[in-house]
Design a protein around this motif. Sequence first.
Motif, PDB file in Angstrom:
ATOM      1  N   GLU A  67      10.342  10.510  -7.922  1.00 36.98           N
ATOM      2  CA  GLU A  67       9.059  10.016  -7.415  1.00 36.98           C
ATOM      3  C   GLU A  67       9.208   8.691  -6.677  1.00 36.98           C
ATOM      4  O   GLU A  67       8.452   8.398  -5.751  1.00 36.98           O
ATOM      5  N   LEU A  68      10.170   7.864  -7.100  1.00 38.55           N
ATOM      6  CA  LEU A  68      10.387   6.580  -6.435  1.00 38.55           C
ATOM      7  C   LEU A  68      11.414   6.667  -5.317  1.00 38.55           C
ATOM      8  O   LEU A  68      11.787   5.649  -4.725  1.00 38.55           O
ATOM      9  N   ASP A  69      11.887   7.883  -5.058  1.00 38.57           N
ATOM     10  CA  ASP A  69      12.777   8.154  -3.927  1.00 38.57           C
ATOM     11  C   ASP A  69      14.114   7.422  -4.039  1.00 38.57           C
ATOM     12  O   ASP A  69      14.627   6.888  -3.038  1.00 38.57           O
ATOM     13  N   PHE A  70      14.679   7.397  -5.252  1.00 37.83           N
ATOM     14  CA  PHE A  70      16.051   6.908  -5.423  1.00 37.83           C
ATOM     15  C   PHE A  70      17.000   8.087  -5.247  1.00 37.83           C
ATOM     16  O   PHE A  70      16.643   9.219  -5.583  1.00 37.83           O
ATOM     17  N   PRO A  71      18.207   7.852  -4.743  1.00 39.45           N
ATOM     18  CA  PRO A  71      19.125   8.968  -4.462  1.00 39.45           C
ATOM     19  C   PRO A  71      19.599   9.714  -5.695  1.00 39.45           C
ATOM     20  O   PRO A  71      19.787  10.931  -5.654  1.00 39.45           O
ATOM     21  N   ASN A  72      19.797   8.997  -6.816  1.00 38.14           N
ATOM     22  CA  ASN A  72      20.250   9.652  -8.043  1.00 38.14           C
ATOM     23  C   ASN A  72      20.008   8.730  -9.237  1.00 38.14           C
ATOM     24  O   ASN A  72      19.662   7.550  -9.076  1.00 38.14           O
ATOM     25  N   ILE A  73      20.201   9.271 -10.441  1.00 40.80           N
ATOM     26  CA  ILE A  73      19.942   8.522 -11.667  1.00 40.80           C
ATOM     27  C   ILE A  73      20.891   7.335 -11.805  1.00 40.80           C
ATOM     28  O   ILE A  73      20.500   6.259 -12.256  1.00 40.80           O
ATOM     29  N   SER A  74      22.143   7.516 -11.392  1.00 40.50           N
ATOM     30  CA  SER A  74      23.129   6.442 -11.505  1.00 40.50           C
ATOM     31  C   SER A  74      22.728   5.234 -10.667  1.00 40.50           C
ATOM     32  O   SER A  74      22.764   4.083 -11.140  1.00 40.50           O
ATOM     33  N   PHE A  75      22.329   5.483  -9.432  1.00 38.50           N
ATOM     34  CA  PHE A  75      21.907   4.389  -8.552  1.00 38.50           C
ATOM     35  C   PHE A  75      20.667   3.701  -9.107  1.00 38.50           C
ATOM     36  O   PHE A  75      20.564   2.471  -9.094  1.00 38.50           O
ATOM     37  N   SER A  82       0.800  -1.226   0.000  1.00 34.77           N
ATOM     38  CA  SER A  82       0.000   0.000   0.000  1.00 34.77           C
ATOM     39  C   SER A  82       0.833   1.278   0.000  1.00 34.77           C
ATOM     40  O   SER A  82       0.295   2.365  -0.199  1.00 34.77           O
ATOM     41  N   SER A  83       2.137   1.170   0.208  1.00 38.76           N
ATOM     42  CA  SER A  83       2.969   2.371   0.305  1.00 38.76           C
ATOM     43  C   SER A  83       3.511   2.801  -1.061  1.00 38.76           C
ATOM     44  O   SER A  83       3.722   1.980  -1.951  1.00 38.76           O
ATOM     45  N   PHE A  84       3.679   4.108  -1.228  1.00 36.73           N
ATOM     46  CA  PHE A  84       4.293   4.651  -2.438  1.00 36.73           C
ATOM     47  C   PHE A  84       4.837   6.043  -2.115  1.00 36.73           C
ATOM     48  O   PHE A  84       4.108   6.874  -1.589  1.00 36.73           O
ATOM     49  N   PRO A  85       6.116   6.286  -2.415  1.00 37.48           N
ATOM     50  CA  PRO A  85       7.091   5.321  -2.921  1.00 37.48           C
ATOM     51  C   PRO A  85       7.484   4.330  -1.828  1.00 37.48           C
ATOM     52  O   PRO A  85       7.372   4.633  -0.642  1.00 37.48           O
ATOM     53  N   TYR A 122       8.268  -5.812  -5.146  1.00 35.99           N
ATOM     54  CA  TYR A 122       7.255  -4.755  -5.200  1.00 35.99           C
ATOM     55  C   TYR A 122       7.828  -3.457  -5.763  1.00 35.99           C
ATOM     56  O   TYR A 122       7.144  -2.717  -6.476  1.00 35.99           O
ATOM     57  N   VAL A 123       9.076  -3.151  -5.429  1.00 35.51           N
ATOM     58  CA  VAL A 123       9.719  -1.945  -5.977  1.00 35.51           C
ATOM     59  C   VAL A 123       9.844  -2.055  -7.489  1.00 35.51           C
ATOM     60  O   VAL A 123       9.581  -1.090  -8.220  1.00 35.51           O
ATOM     61  N   VAL A 124      10.231  -3.227  -7.966  1.00 33.85           N
ATOM     62  CA  VAL A 124      10.372  -3.433  -9.412  1.00 33.85           C
ATOM     63  C   VAL A 124       9.025  -3.264 -10.116  1.00 33.85           C
ATOM     64  O   VAL A 124       8.955  -2.716 -11.223  1.00 33.85           O
ATOM     65  N   LYS A 125       7.939  -3.696  -9.487  1.00 29.74           N
ATOM     66  CA  LYS A 125       6.610  -3.486 -10.070  1.00 29.74           C
ATOM     67  C   LYS A 125       6.326  -2.004 -10.245  1.00 29.74           C
ATOM     68  O   LYS A 125       5.799  -1.566 -11.272  1.00 29.74           O
ATOM     69  N   ASP A 126       6.673  -1.201  -9.231  1.00 26.25           N
ATOM     70  CA  ASP A 126       6.463   0.242  -9.324  1.00 26.25           C
ATOM     71  C   ASP A 126       7.342   0.855 -10.405  1.00 26.25           C
ATOM     72  O   ASP A 126       6.918   1.772 -11.122  1.00 26.25           O
ATOM     73  N   ILE A 127       8.567   0.352 -10.531  1.00 25.82           N
ATOM     74  CA  ILE A 127       9.468   0.851 -11.568  1.00 25.82           C
ATOM     75  C   ILE A 127       8.892   0.572 -12.957  1.00 25.82           C
ATOM     76  O   ILE A 127       8.867   1.441 -13.834  1.00 25.82           O
TER      77      ILE A 127
END
Length: 317
Positions: free
Chosen positions: A263-271, A200-203, A241-246
């Motif tokens: 929006e998915l709360d990743f630290p940067n594009i590289s990560f 139920s959580s996002f991100p 579940y994270v991969v589903k959101d991606i």
Amino acid sequence: MRKEKTERSIKIPELVFQHSTDVQISIVEDLSALQNEGCDVLIKNVIAVLCTNGSASICINDRNLEIKANDILICQPHTLLEGYNTSFDFKGFCIMLSKEYVYRISMISGGNWDIKVFIEDNPILSLTDDEVETFSLYYNLIKKKLANKSGSHRKELLDSLLGSFMFELHDIIERFIELTPPTFSSAENIFREFIKLLSSSFPKKRDVSYYADALNVTPKYLSAVCKSVCGHTAFDLISKYVVKDIEYMLKKQEKSIKEIVNELDFPNISFFGKYVKKHLGVPPRRYREILFKKTSGFGNTQSGKSEPEETATHDTI
């Protein structure tokens, strides 16, 4: 030619019974109301559709499926409906439930992890004539109770009807797999709460300790619980579940990779790029191209190639 991006809500003819602010039961008889050509639909409720005549081709979560007479389609929350076509003689009806209501009812009827996983892999089940008749009886009775606004025990009657329907559904699924009887142990209850929180959580937080803290247990214990209940660690389930959101966000052609990262709360594009490549095998932009080719080809009756700049649109149910 670039498609215009549109965001709109699907209007569904429904009878709604609501006994708290976050609980909803609806019935839909005119399934043509769900048709939304050109738009992806993110299903946020639990939907059970019974096909009584004809057939339909449907694409959900990148899978092309076909539903025919006597088939039931079960869609869980966070299912992506990417298009469908029906035969001229298609008939059917469905029951729509909020995920909160299903969770509460499943506590009564004994829902478990085996069923959730099975339905994810097998959203369409072929019913016997007797099972279709039983489903239809439940549907008509629920419809009647929804329409009847009187009665001091209306809520309890609907709870009981839907709880009984869950038992019937469990019996149907047991024709296909052997279900593990629910024990409702402390560990299993923790696992259920973990899955409820995660789905139920996002991100979604990607750290096991975040969920462990929310459930007042240690990360090590939460992982051990998950492993004992479903055979996967807490980290594995979080990643799933994270991969589903991606995948869902990458389908949104109007979103830049940078916007998705934020929006998915990743630290940067590289990560984010390394995470996607680790779990999906290719970088984000390449995976987006693959997704676009799949979705643009479904139900396309025109000749020629689709343009990569075509914008996907999304609605929610």
